[in-house]
Write a protein that holds these residues in place. Structure first.
Motif, PDB file in Angstrom:
ATOM      1  N   ASN A   1      10.352 -51.477  56.604  1.00  0.00           N
ATOM      2  CA  ASN A   1       9.163 -50.893  57.227  1.00  0.00           C
ATOM      3  C   ASN A   1       9.460 -49.419  57.488  1.00  0.00           C
ATOM      4  O   ASN A   1      10.172 -49.078  58.436  1.00  0.00           O
ATOM      5  N   LEU A   2       8.935 -48.542  56.643  1.00  0.00           N
ATOM      6  CA  LEU A   2       9.279 -47.115  56.719  1.00  0.00           C
ATOM      7  C   LEU A   2       8.842 -46.489  58.039  1.00  0.00           C
ATOM      8  O   LEU A   2       9.579 -45.685  58.632  1.00  0.00           O
ATOM      9  N   GLU A   3       7.652 -46.848  58.511  1.00  0.00           N
ATOM     10  CA  GLU A   3       7.157 -46.274  59.754  1.00  0.00           C
ATOM     11  C   GLU A   3       8.027 -46.699  60.932  1.00  0.00           C
ATOM     12  O   GLU A   3       8.326 -45.904  61.824  1.00  0.00           O
ATOM     13  N   LEU A   4       8.464 -47.951  60.933  1.00  0.00           N
ATOM     14  CA  LEU A   4       9.318 -48.444  62.014  1.00  0.00           C
ATOM     15  C   LEU A   4      10.678 -47.737  61.983  1.00  0.00           C
ATOM     16  O   LEU A   4      11.221 -47.369  63.037  1.00  0.00           O
ATOM     17  N   ILE A   5      11.220 -47.533  60.788  1.00  0.00           N
ATOM     18  CA  ILE A   5      12.510 -46.835  60.666  1.00  0.00           C
ATOM     19  C   ILE A   5      12.397 -45.403  61.170  1.00  0.00           C
ATOM     20  O   ILE A   5      13.285 -44.900  61.875  1.00  0.00           O
ATOM     21  N   LYS A   6      11.296 -44.745  60.836  1.00  0.00           N
ATOM     22  CA  LYS A   6      11.100 -43.377  61.312  1.00  0.00           C
ATOM     23  C   LYS A   6      11.000 -43.348  62.839  1.00  0.00           C
ATOM     24  O   LYS A   6      11.550 -42.448  63.492  1.00  0.00           O
ATOM     25  N   GLN A   7      10.299 -44.311  63.412  1.00  0.00           N
ATOM     26  CA  GLN A   7      10.201 -44.377  64.875  1.00  0.00           C
ATOM     27  C   GLN A   7      11.565 -44.623  65.504  1.00  0.00           C
ATOM     28  O   GLN A   7      11.922 -44.012  66.522  1.00  0.00           O
TER      29      GLN A   7
ATOM     30  N   GLY B   1      17.041 -39.417  68.408  1.00  0.00           N
ATOM     31  CA  GLY B   1      17.204 -37.967  68.309  1.00  0.00           C
ATOM     32  C   GLY B   1      16.988 -37.353  66.951  1.00  0.00           C
ATOM     33  O   GLY B   1      17.190 -36.146  66.772  1.00  0.00           O
ATOM     34  N   TYR B   2      16.583 -38.146  65.959  1.00  0.00           N
ATOM     35  CA  TYR B   2      16.346 -37.606  64.615  1.00  0.00           C
ATOM     36  C   TYR B   2      14.842 -37.554  64.343  1.00  0.00           C
ATOM     37  O   TYR B   2      14.319 -38.200  63.430  1.00  0.00           O
ATOM     38  N   GLU B   3      14.116 -36.764  65.155  1.00  0.00           N
ATOM     39  CA  GLU B   3      12.651 -36.711  65.038  1.00  0.00           C
ATOM     40  C   GLU B   3      12.194 -36.104  63.725  1.00  0.00           C
ATOM     41  O   GLU B   3      11.105 -36.416  63.227  1.00  0.00           O
ATOM     42  N   ASP B   4      12.993 -35.218  63.134  1.00  0.00           N
ATOM     43  CA  ASP B   4      12.583 -34.519  61.903  1.00  0.00           C
ATOM     44  C   ASP B   4      12.994 -35.258  60.639  1.00  0.00           C
ATOM     45  O   ASP B   4      12.885 -34.699  59.541  1.00  0.00           O
ATOM     46  N   ALA B   5      13.470 -36.468  60.764  1.00  0.00           N
ATOM     47  CA  ALA B   5      13.905 -37.221  59.590  1.00  0.00           C
ATOM     48  C   ALA B   5      12.730 -37.555  58.686  1.00  0.00           C
ATOM     49  O   ALA B   5      11.634 -37.875  59.154  1.00  0.00           O
TER      50      ALA B   5
END
Length: 304
Positions: A56-62, A68-72
């Motif tokens: 789940n790409l959106e979940l991984i980004k969240q 602390g990796y908001e810009d990933a």
């Protein structure tokens, strides 16, 4: 003038003033803020993760944002279980840090760290230079094509329209600091093609109406031509915009910049096809003699 004709050119001076203001704001944004170049251009670390189940790409980004990796930037890579994470920085241990952080946030998700690579800024500079060169070559080729296909005044009108489109689109991207990566560059190049197609449709109708509306002046010709192509322009623009809105809402983070940039380009390109390229023909004083040989024009005028 035909009663049903919309007088587009009656407000061309107002439209030109609005165009100048928007263009100056866009140019100012480019100089003051600059483009927010993504990792494709600035360099960074690529981390490939392989999950046991579809990711789940959106979940991984969240989850990355929580540690602390908001810009990933999180993208699907090949299969639905393969994920590519892009982060700024050159830390040999960054891949392990990201993997450990994800495992702490979500211990149930099982994945394997497959590779960690660093993309240097030299590659980004080369991509940026080649992208800019591609854009300049596209504009030059368009000028030559239209000069050969129609007449050099049409070529200048189309190039002026495209320069306006690129300037305003890049200015909006700079003003809102939308990440500029290769997908956004592709959207800008696609926008050039879209806007050019719309402009050529109107130019072709203007040229045809020089033969049909022999007694009409240039402004009336442009108004009639824009009115005749209006339904086609609306249908094309709306259908394209609906597809881009769908991509913007459901295409995920990887397509967000592409869809947004091209959506802005469609709106700007539709406007410029009428209020940038056409007024240039008026300022250059296009006449039927520019398109029809004098002898044929005289024969046309003698016909009833």
């Amino acid at each position: 003038m035909i009663k049903s004709t919309i007088r587009f050119m009656a407000i061309r001076n107002v439209a030109f003033a609005i165009t100048v203001i928007i263009s100056l704001i866009g140019i100012g944004s480019l100089f003051v803020k600059g483009l927010n170049f993504g990792l494709d251009f600035t360099g960074g670390t690529l981390i490939e993760l392989s999950y046991e189940k579809p990711a789940n790409l959106e979940l991984i980004k969240q989850e990355l944002g929580q540690v602390g990796y908001e810009d990933a930037v999180v993208q699907s890579f090949g299969a639905s279980t393969d994920v590519l994470v892009r982060l700024a920085g050159e830390d040999p241990q960054l891949g392990n840090k990201v993997a450990d952080a994800l495992r702490k946030v979500d211990a149930e998700s099982k994945f394997e760290l497959k590779r960690v690579e660093f993309v240097g800024p030299q590659v980004g500079e080369e991509l940026r230079d080649q992208g800019g060169l591609a854009m300049l070559l596209a504009l030059g080729g368009i000028l030559l094509y239209l000069a050969f296909r129609f007449q050099w005044k049409f070529g200048l009108g189309a190039v002026a329209s495209l320069i306006h489109d690129v300037t305003v689109t890049l200015g909006i991207l700079a003003f809102f600091q939308i990440p500029f990566d290769l997908t956004v560059l592709a959207a800008v190049l696609a926008m050039i093609g879209y806007s050019l197609n719309d402009t050529i449709i109107i130019f072709d109708r203007i040229r045809e109406n020089f033969r049909v509306l022999r007694r009409a002046d240039l402004i009336e010709n442009i108004d009639v031509s824009c009115t005749q192509t209006l339904l086609r322009t609306i249908a094309t623009s709306v259908s394209t915009a609906l597809a881009l809105i769908a991509l913007l809402l459901f295409g995920g983070d990887s397509l967000h910049g592409f869809a947004l940039s091209l959506l802005v380009g469609v709106v700007v390109g539709t406007y410029s096809s009428i209020y940038i390229s056409a007024p240039v023909l008026i300022w250059l004083k296009l006449t039927s003699e520019d398109l029809i040989p004098t002898a044929n024009a005289a024969e046309a005028d003698d016909r009833p």
